[in-house]
Enzyme design. Structure first.
Site, mmCIF file in Angstrom:
data_model
loop_
_atom_site.group_PDB
_atom_site.id
_atom_site.type_symbol
_atom_site.label_atom_id
_atom_site.label_comp_id
_atom_site.label_asym_id
_atom_site.label_seq_id
_atom_site.Cartn_x
_atom_site.Cartn_y
_atom_site.Cartn_z
ATOM 1 N N GLU A 1 52.936 56.318 47.791
ATOM 2 C CA GLU A 1 51.871 57.150 47.232
ATOM 3 C C GLU A 1 52.466 58.520 47.018
ATOM 4 O O GLU A 1 52.836 59.216 47.966
ATOM 5 C CB GLU A 1 50.661 57.217 48.162
ATOM 6 C CG GLU A 1 49.450 57.823 47.474
ATOM 7 C CD GLU A 1 48.806 58.929 48.278
ATOM 8 O OE1 GLU A 1 48.671 60.033 47.704
ATOM 9 O OE2 GLU A 1 48.464 58.700 49.438
ATOM 10 N N CYS B 1 47.152 65.311 47.491
ATOM 11 C CA CYS B 1 47.632 64.708 46.249
ATOM 12 C C CYS B 1 46.489 64.337 45.325
ATOM 13 O O CYS B 1 46.701 64.141 44.131
ATOM 14 C CB CYS B 1 48.472 63.474 46.574
ATOM 15 S SG CYS B 1 47.589 62.269 47.578
#
Length: 491
Positions: free
Chosen positions: A259, A293
């Site tokens: 990720e 993020c």
């Protein structure tokens, strides 16, 4: 500088290998300080490659027996860990504040998310474990398809949500019969690593199955990625490092779970409920100082409502309290370190030089960066085209839905996105065109659900976390056939 004393810190010493707390093997260590005050918390070892290899040797010895343990018993260990973590809630939340600069609203959210990840992991024991069926190809043959543990999972956790993002990999990996070597971020080795060791050390988890090796990425992290025992390497962090992790794991035919970065668009169409849109925008941009993020990186707003939206966003941003995260009223705490602060300051300065206007913010005091709203921004300006990872809200106008889609997709990333509109069909049409692994309608992109696949496209990663997705990632299929009736062969 003074030293903070917290019981949950004082109980974490050394590295954790094969069920034992060990002192550092060499002189180098990692100094941990409170980003809000500069106060020294403690120090942890900077593990060497030899330490990491020892951790992998321990986990290899322990994992086979653990894989043969009934799933229900493995789930019971996860539930024990949940109980231990819940008992330490106040201390853990304080640790998150002093180590990662997390305000109260963030520590509460992260703690509950961590618990949810563990509960989902425990529920994996109830999953259907395989399939038995008669072969349609070979008469008299029975096929058995089962899911078995991958073996050993290497986990490299980030610093922004250290507890939750470490546990979203560690808990399901253990629940599914694997062993784990965890390297926390050097900024947060306590809440992202040694705390987990302490928690599981108080359960019936057999020795050797969870090993925690704090250290720097260029040695300890590299050793985790390269170790041949790691069948899967879970990494959350920057795209640049993620590419390296993918390359090294691929070369030894292991599997990455990545990720990575994001440049998340927040599209506000001309028929959006402005109050609702601004409420969501404030949370999506400024939760944990924007250090996520999946936070909003770009506000794409229809030109007909651009001025009003910007004014409202600015007014709300000015009201956010900046201060010590241990103050319950604080919303904006410090950013993680000087490097992050300097990057944010540079991005704002560069964007202003490119023609943007600072509506509010733009200043900093030590590691406290003010919530900053930038108007007159274009998609090419530095604060818009870069994943800033801070409390910066660039606002970009657009004329048509098609232009909004084009602007949103004009990035190397594709992690999360959001669309605000009072016309659901219109929002759905826009959402379908967005190149993003996750899209949220009439919400903002800062969303996660432990039961729902989480991950991105393009340069935002490989694979998915959570729910059935992580179940498949941390297990592999095994086909066993039984020829019940004699089989005729051609020779």
């Amino acid at each position: 500088m003074g030293t903070t004393s917290l019981p949950v810190i004082d109980n974490c010493s050394g590295m954790y290998i094969d069920g034992q707390w060990r002192s550092q093997s060499e002189a180098e260590s990692i100094e941990i300080t409170n980003p809000a005050t500069g106060e020294r918390l403690t120090q942890t070892p900077a593990c060497t490659a030899a330490d990491v290899d020892e951790a992998f040797a321990a986990v290899k010895r322990a994992q086979k027996e653990w894989a043969e343990t009934p799933p229900r018993d493995r789930a019971d260990v996860i539930r024990e860990a949940i109980s231990v973590l819940e008992e330490k809630k106040s201390e853990v939340r304080e640790l998150l504040s002093v180590e990662s600069g997390s305000a109260a609203v963030k520590t509460e959210a992260e703690f509950e998310t961590a618990i949810n990840h563990m509960e989902v992991a425990a529920d994996h024991s109830r999953n259907k474990r395989g399939l038995i069926s008669a072969s349609k190809t070979y008469p008299g043959k029975e096929n058995r398809i089962q899911r078995v543990p991958v073996g050993v999972v290497g986990v490299i956790a980030p610093w922004n949500f250290p507890l939750a993002l470490a546990l979203r990999a560690v808990a399901p990996a253990l629940a599914l019969g694997n062993g784990v070597v965890l390297k926390p971020a050097e900024e947060t080795p306590l809440s992202g690593g040694l705390l987990l060791a302490q928690i599981f050390d108080e359960t019936d988890l057999p020795d050797g199955l969870l090993n925690v090796v704090p250290g720097y990425g260029d040695e300890a992290g590299e050793a985790v990625v390269a170790n041949p025992a790691a069948s899967v390497v879970s990494f959350t962090g920057s795209t640049a490092v993620g590419r390296h992790v993918a390359k090294v794991t691929a070369e030894r035919l292991a599997e990455p779970a990545l990720e990575l970065g994001g440049n998340n668009p927040y599209i506000v169409l001309d028929d959006a409920d402005l109050s609702r849109a601004v409420d969501a925008a404030i949370f999506g941009s400024f939760m944990h100082q924007g250090q996520a993020c999946i936070s909003i990186n770009r506000h794409l707003v229809h030109e007909s409502i651009y001025d009003e939206y910007t004014d409202r966003l600015t007014a709300r941003a000015r009201q956010l309290k900046v201060g010590d995260p241990l103050d319950e009223d604080t919303i904006i705490g410090p950013v993680i370190n000087e490097h992050q602060r300097d990057k944010l300051v540079s991005l704002v300065e560069a964007t202003v030089e490119e023609g943007a206007t600072i509506e509010t913010g733009g200043n900093h005091d030590d590691l406290y960066v003010e919530p900053t709203v930038l108007s007159d921004v274009t998609n090419e300006m530095q604060a818009a085209c870069t994943e800033h990872f801070g409390p910066i809200a660039p606002v970009i106008p657009f004329e048509t839905d098609e232009e909004a889609i084009q602007l949103a997709n004009d990035t190397e990333y594709g992690l999360s996105a959001a669309v605000q509109s009072s016309t659901l069909s219109r929002a759905e049409r826009v959402a379908q065109e967005l190149e993003s692994g996750m899209v949220h309608i009439n919400d903002q992109p800062f969303n996660g659900d432990p039961y729902v696949p989480f991950g991105g496209v393009k340069n935002s990663g490989i694979g998915r976390y959570n729910g059935d997705a992580i179940y498949r990632k941390f297990t592999k299929s095994k086909w066993t056939s039984i020829q019940r009736d004699p089989r005729e062969y051609p020779f």
